[in-house]
Design an enzyme around this catalytic site. Structure first.
Site, PDB file in Angstrom:
ATOM      1  N   ASP A   1      36.345  35.386  32.711  1.00 54.12           N
ATOM      2  CA  ASP A   1      35.496  35.585  33.883  1.00 54.12           C
ATOM      3  C   ASP A   1      34.581  34.393  34.116  1.00 54.12           C
ATOM      4  O   ASP A   1      34.144  33.725  33.167  1.00 54.12           O
ATOM      5  CB  ASP A   1      34.660  36.860  33.682  1.00 54.12           C
ATOM      6  CG  ASP A   1      34.001  37.315  34.971  1.00 54.12           C
ATOM      7  OD1 ASP A   1      34.495  36.965  36.057  1.00 54.12           O
ATOM      8  OD2 ASP A   1      32.983  38.025  34.891  1.00 54.12           O
TER       9      ASP A   1
ATOM     10  N   ASN B   1      42.587  42.705  41.785  1.00 49.20           N
ATOM     11  CA  ASN B   1      42.403  41.368  42.351  1.00 49.20           C
ATOM     12  C   ASN B   1      43.173  41.143  43.649  1.00 49.20           C
ATOM     13  O   ASN B   1      42.878  40.202  44.386  1.00 49.20           O
ATOM     14  CB  ASN B   1      42.798  40.285  41.341  1.00 49.20           C
ATOM     15  CG  ASN B   1      41.775  40.079  40.252  1.00 49.20           C
ATOM     16  OD1 ASN B   1      42.108  39.598  39.163  1.00 49.20           O
ATOM     17  ND2 ASN B   1      40.520  40.447  40.498  1.00 49.20           N
TER      18      ASN B   1
END
Length: 243
Positions: free
Chosen positions: A14, A62
């Protein structure tokens, strides 16, 4: 002395977009830098004699990102599969991709299959989770077990957690020991929910493109210092270690 053995590490990579914004770069530049960092992580894992490194490359959620970003991520994924497979093979690394494949293009599916075949003799394993979600993984495994019950291959009372595990995406790999998340967030975001039941968690403030080999080794050091009890008491664990 620790008795912990580190066989399987997973990483939620991340912070790529935030890393890029700090440098006034487009988000794609952060993702590209993040891909480069996978090499460092794999190198550190090999030094630590970790058998499996699993990285969260693209989640089921996503797909909701802006179309241009999704397109850039898919292009980067395809390029990685094409360009890295030979290097992984030469470094003794087997590549395995987990997750759904029905939403990828035929071109990406072919690249996945080619990369997996080229690297199949590797001694250590890099698992890329792409179009993966932990809830989907559990539901998919439950569906497959239900089909066996429906077809008369199993009785319902024969279904156990060990049996369900056989149908999850990481079946056949060592149990997950350490889950790392970079970028300062403190959650696991639908990643390896089933596999993380007794996994040690480590959260880093570093953005993924800054999480180098040394940072991974520091995360491993904290793992070696922890007492893993798996439901037992601390006294029981210490007594077993002395024995």
């Amino acid at each position: 002395m620790t008795t912990n053995r580190l066989r399987h590490v997973a990483i939620i990579m991340d912070g790529n977009n935030r890393w890029a914004r700090q440098r006034n770069l487009p988000g794609a530049a952060g993702h590209k830098a993040g891909v480069e960092r996978i090499r460092d992580a794999m190198r550190a894992c090999q030094k630590l004699e970790v058998e499996v490194l699993t990285v969260f490359a693209f989640s089921s959620e996503n797909w909701q990102r802006p179309p241009k970003e999704v397109e850039a991520l898919m292009s980067l994924f395809h390029l990685y599969l094409q360009h890295e497979a030979k290097k992984l093979r030469d470094e003794g690394v087997r590549l395995k991709v987990i997750g759904r494949r029905d939403r990828f293009s035929a071109k990406i599916c072919r690249a996945i299959e080619a990369a997996e075949k080229l690297t199949e003799a590797g001694g250590t394993t890099l698992v890329i989770a792409a179009d993966y979600g932990g809830q989907w993984d559990i539901a998919n495994a439950a569906k497959r077990v239900a089909e066996k019950v429906r077809d008369g291959e199993l009785e319902a009372d024969q279904v156990t957690d060990d049996m369900l595990n056989q149908f999850t995406q990481l079946s056949g790999f060592p149990a997950l020991d350490l889950l790392i998340r970079t970028g300062g967030e403190v959650r696991i975001s639908n990643f390896l929910l089933w596999q993380s039941a007794y996994t040690e968690l480590y959260f880093s403030e570093l953005y993924w493109p800054d999480f180098d080999e040394q940072a991974l080794c520091e995360a491993a050091d904290t793992f070696f210092q922890r007492q893993r009890r798996f439901g037992k008491s601390g006294d029981q664990i210490e007594e077993a270690a002395r024995a």
